[in-house]
Design an enzyme around this catalytic site. Structure first.
Site, PDB file in Angstrom:
ATOM      1  CE  LYS A  45      -3.601  -1.220  -1.137  1.00  0.00           C
ATOM      2  NZ  LYS A  45      -3.621  -1.602  -1.989  1.00  0.00           N
ATOM      3  N   GLY A  47       2.692   2.622  -2.989  1.00  0.00           N
ATOM      4  CA  GLY A  47       1.708   3.612  -4.208  1.00  0.00           C
ATOM      5  C   GLY A  47       3.209   1.923  -4.713  1.00  0.00           C
ATOM      6  CB  THR A  49      -1.170  -0.129  -8.084  1.00  0.00           C
ATOM      7  OG1 THR A  49      -0.657  -1.295  -7.279  1.00  0.00           O
ATOM      8  CG2 THR A  49      -0.795  -0.231  -9.650  1.00  0.00           C
ATOM      9  CD1 TRP A  50       0.782   6.557  -9.933  1.00  0.00           C
ATOM     10  CD2 TRP A  50       0.993   7.366  -7.626  1.00  0.00           C
ATOM     11  NE1 TRP A  50       1.390   8.061  -9.335  1.00  0.00           N
ATOM     12  CE2 TRP A  50       0.795   8.903  -8.838  1.00  0.00           C
ATOM     13  CE3 TRP A  50       0.869   8.052  -6.443  1.00  0.00           C
ATOM     14  CZ2 TRP A  50       1.031  10.142  -8.030  1.00  0.00           C
ATOM     15  CZ3 TRP A  50       0.858   8.865  -5.317  1.00  0.00           C
ATOM     16  CH2 TRP A  50       1.299  10.057  -6.677  1.00  0.00           C
ATOM     17  CG  HIS A 106       4.326  -6.048  -1.261  1.00  0.00           C
ATOM     18  ND1 HIS A 106       4.507  -4.746  -1.819  1.00  0.00           N
ATOM     19  CD2 HIS A 106       2.865  -6.196  -1.740  1.00  0.00           C
ATOM     20  CE1 HIS A 106       3.885  -4.049  -1.875  1.00  0.00           C
ATOM     21  NE2 HIS A 106       2.772  -5.249  -2.348  1.00  0.00           N
ATOM     22  CB  SER A 136      -4.044   2.411   2.098  1.00  0.00           C
ATOM     23  OG  SER A 136      -3.640   1.996   1.203  1.00  0.00           O
ATOM     24  CE1 TYR A 192       0.589   7.023  -2.949  1.00  0.00           C
ATOM     25  CE2 TYR A 192      -0.042   9.004  -0.947  1.00  0.00           C
ATOM     26  CZ  TYR A 192      -0.125   7.935  -2.029  1.00  0.00           C
ATOM     27  OH  TYR A 192      -1.641   8.344  -2.359  1.00  0.00           O
ATOM     28  CG  PHE A 228      -6.013   9.108  -7.396  1.00  0.00           C
ATOM     29  CD1 PHE A 228      -5.418   7.802  -6.847  1.00  0.00           C
ATOM     30  CD2 PHE A 228      -7.694   9.378  -7.339  1.00  0.00           C
ATOM     31  CE1 PHE A 228      -6.808   7.099  -5.779  1.00  0.00           C
ATOM     32  CE2 PHE A 228      -8.159   8.195  -6.900  1.00  0.00           C
ATOM     33  CZ  PHE A 228      -7.688   6.738  -5.640  1.00  0.00           C
ATOM     34  NE  ARG A 254      -8.348   3.932   0.761  1.00  0.00           N
ATOM     35  CZ  ARG A 254      -8.015   4.847   2.399  1.00  0.00           C
ATOM     36  NH1 ARG A 254      -9.195   5.186   2.467  1.00  0.00           N
ATOM     37  NH2 ARG A 254      -6.515   5.252   2.249  1.00  0.00           N
ATOM     38  CE  LYS A 255     -12.003   9.013   1.657  1.00  0.00           C
ATOM     39  NZ  LYS A 255     -11.507   8.991   2.888  1.00  0.00           N
TER      40      LYS A 255
HETATM   41  S1  PPS Z   1      -0.465  -2.833  -3.213  1.00  0.00           S
HETATM   42  O1  PPS Z   1      -2.163  -3.294  -3.391  1.00  0.00           O
HETATM   43  O2  PPS Z   1       0.631  -3.512  -1.796  1.00  0.00           O
HETATM   44  O3  PPS Z   1       0.105  -3.282  -4.174  1.00  0.00           O
HETATM   45  O4  PPS Z   1      -0.578  -1.723  -3.756  1.00  0.00           O
HETATM   46  P1  PPS Z   1      -0.198  -0.055  -3.650  1.00  0.00           P
HETATM   47  O5  PPS Z   1      -0.291  -0.401  -4.922  1.00  0.00           O
HETATM   48  O6  PPS Z   1       1.249  -0.166  -3.371  1.00  0.00           O
HETATM   49  O7  PPS Z   1      -0.949   0.741  -3.180  1.00  0.00           O
HETATM   50  C1  PPS Z   1      -1.887   1.544  -3.192  1.00  0.00           C
HETATM   51  C2  PPS Z   1      -2.544   3.195  -2.577  1.00  0.00           C
HETATM   52  O8  PPS Z   1      -1.789   3.509  -4.097  1.00  0.00           O
HETATM   53  C3  PPS Z   1      -2.443   4.299  -4.042  1.00  0.00           C
HETATM   54  N1  PPS Z   1      -2.125   5.122  -5.322  1.00  0.00           N
HETATM   55  C4  PPS Z   1      -2.253   6.293  -5.562  1.00  0.00           C
HETATM   56  N2  PPS Z   1      -2.101   7.637  -5.522  1.00  0.00           N
HETATM   57  C5  PPS Z   1      -2.378   8.144  -5.622  1.00  0.00           C
HETATM   58  N3  PPS Z   1      -2.184   8.954  -7.415  1.00  0.00           N
HETATM   59  C6  PPS Z   1      -2.037   7.715  -8.289  1.00  0.00           C
HETATM   60  N4  PPS Z   1      -2.205   7.606  -9.183  1.00  0.00           N
HETATM   61  C7  PPS Z   1      -1.870   6.381  -7.159  1.00  0.00           C
HETATM   62  N5  PPS Z   1      -2.438   5.465  -7.554  1.00  0.00           N
HETATM   63  C8  PPS Z   1      -2.246   4.475  -6.973  1.00  0.00           C
HETATM   64  C9  PPS Z   1      -3.988   3.910  -3.988  1.00  0.00           C
HETATM   65  O9  PPS Z   1      -4.894   4.684  -4.257  1.00  0.00           O
HETATM   66  C10 PPS Z   1      -3.495   3.027  -2.853  1.00  0.00           C
HETATM   67  O10 PPS Z   1      -3.740   4.025  -1.232  1.00  0.00           O
HETATM   68  P2  PPS Z   1      -5.570   4.268  -1.143  1.00  0.00           P
HETATM   69  O11 PPS Z   1      -4.812   5.310   0.298  1.00  0.00           O
HETATM   70  O12 PPS Z   1      -5.676   2.919   0.092  1.00  0.00           O
HETATM   71  O13 PPS Z   1      -6.436   5.046  -2.165  1.00  0.00           O
END
Ligand code: PPS
Length: 292
Positions: A45, A47, A49-50, A106, A136, A192, A228, A254-255
Site C-alpha cells: 500500500k 504506491g 502500482t503507481w 513486497h 489503506s 509517496y 489518480f 481508494r483515495k
Molecule cells: S499494493 O496492493 O500493496 O501493491 O498497493 P499499492 O499500489 O502499493 O498502494 C495502493 C495505494 O496507492 C494509491 N495510489 C495512488 N495514489 C495517488 N495517485 C496515484 N496515481 C495512485 N495510484 C495508486 C492507492 O489509491 C492506494 O492508496 P489508498 O490510500 O488506499 O487510496
C-alpha cells in the site's frame, strides 16, 4: 467474487507471511536475475502500482500498442506471488523476453534473492508514511480474499504496531531498505508523499536515476496517465476486473491522499501510535510526512 477461504498468516523466518507468497520459496531464493532487471519494492500500500505504471509507461509504451489489454500485474510481475490458478511470479519472469524486466516485490530487504545484489540490479523502493499505510492496508484487506481477514479497526491498528500483518513490520521494512540504500548505490528511495506533492519533479529524478531522457511531450503524457483520477478509471491499473477483490467494500484506487488517516484515527489511537512509532524508529534517520 471468488469464494475461496482467506489465507492464514504463519511465521516465515521471523516474518508473518501466507502461502500465496512463500509456496515457491526455493525458486524465489534461487531466482537468476539479469543485470538490467529493475525491482520496484515497497511495503504493501505504499504506491507500488503507481510506480509500476510509471515504469511501464517509461519502458514499454511503444511496444504495448499491441497489448493494450494487459493488466498491470501482467506488465510488472510480482516475484514472490504464487496465486491460485496462476503461474508463479518466478516462472512468468523467466519466460519474459522484454528488457528490462520490471519486477514488483513486497519482500523485506533481507528476503530479496542474492542474485539481484550480485548482478547490481537497479532497485526503486517507494515508502509511505505509516498512518496512511495502515488505513489503506486495512481497507484493502477488507476487500481482498487473497489476504487474511483484517478484523476490526482497533485490533488491526494494534497488529500493525506489533508488526503482525502480512509482509511483517512496516517499521522494519522501511528501515531495512533505508539502511541498505546507504551502502548500495543502485537503490533509488522514493516517498509517496513527494510523488503526491510534485509528481513531475519525482518523475525527473526517477528518469535521471534510470538514465532516461523522455521528451517533454512524453513526460506530459505520462503525468496525465498516472494521475489518480485517470488511473482510477483505467482497467489496466484499477484492478476492477480482479475477482478476488470486492469493490463494494472498498475500491483498489481508494483515495490516493496524504493524511486520510485523520478520518480513521481517534485522538487516543493517534497518541498511542506516535508513542510506539517514536520507540520503533528511534534508531532510524528516516523521516516521513503524515501531512503535506
Ligand atoms: S499494493 O496492493 O500493496 O501493491 O498497493 P499499492 O499500489 O502499493 O498502494 C495502493 C495505494 O496507492 C494509491 N495510489 C495512488 N495514489 C495517488 N495517485 C496515484 N496515481 C495512485 N495510484 C495508486 C492507492 O489509491 C492506494 O492508496 P489508498 O490510500 O488506499 O487510496
Amino acid at each position: 467474487m471468488d469464494s475461496r477461504n482467506r489465507p492464514e498468516l504463519f511465521d516465515f523466518h521471523g516474518v508473518p507471511m501466507t502461502r500465496e507468497y512463500t509456496e515457491n520459496w526455493v525458486d524465489v531464493q534461487n531466482f537468476k536475475a539479469r543485470p538490467d532487471d529493475i525491482i520496484i519494492a515497497s511495503y504493501p500500500k505504499s504506491g507500488n502500482t503507481w510506480l509500476s505504471y510509471i515504469m511501464d509507461l517509461l519502458y514499454n509504451e511503444e511496444t504495448r500498442g499491441r497489448e493494450k489489454s494487459l493488466k498491470i500485474f501482467q506488465r510488472v510481475h510480482m516475484l514472490e506471488s504464487t496465486f491460485h490458478l496462476l503461474e508463479p511470479g518466478t516462472e512468468m519472469l523467466n519466460k519474459l523476453l522484454i528488457s528490462p524486466r520490471l519486477i514488483k516485490t513486497h519482500l523485506p530487504v533481507h528476503f530479496l534473492p542474492k542474485s539481484f545484489w550480485d548482478q547490481n540490479c537497479r532497485i526503486i523502493y517507494v515508502a509511505r508514511n505509516a498512518k496512511d499505510i495502515v488505513v489503506s492496508y486495512f481497507n484493502f484487506e477488507r476487500m481482498t480474499i487473497l489476504h487474511p481477514e483484517p478484523g476490526d479497526w482497533s485490533s488491526y491498528l494494534h497488529r500493525f504496531m506489533e508488526g503482525k500483518l502480512l509482509f511483517g513490520s512496516w517499521y522494519d521494512h522501511v528501515s531495512g531498505w533505508w539502511r541498505r540504500k546507504q551502502t548500495y548505490p543502485h537503490l533509488h528511495f522514493m516517498f509517496y508523499e513527494d510523488l503526491i506533492e510534485d509528481t513531475k519533479g519525482e518523475l525527473d529524478k526517477l528518469c535521471s536515476f534510470l538514465g532516461l531522457s523522455p521528451s517533454d511531450e512524453d513526460k506530459e503524457e505520462i503525468l496525465h496517465k498516472v494521475h489518480f483520477d485517470e488511473m482510477k478509471k483505467n482497467e489496466v491499473v484499477n484492478h476492477a476486473t480482479v475477482d478476488t477483490m470486492d469493490f463494494k467494500i472498498s475500491p483498489f484506487m481508494r483515495k490516493g491522499k496524504v493524511g486520510d488517516w485523520k478520518n480513521h484515527f481517534t485522538v487516543a489511537q493517534n497518541e498511542e501510535f506516535d508513542k510506539v512509532y517514536k520507540e520503533k524508529m528511534k534508531n532510524s534517520t528516516l523521516c516521513f510526512r503524515t501531512e503535506i
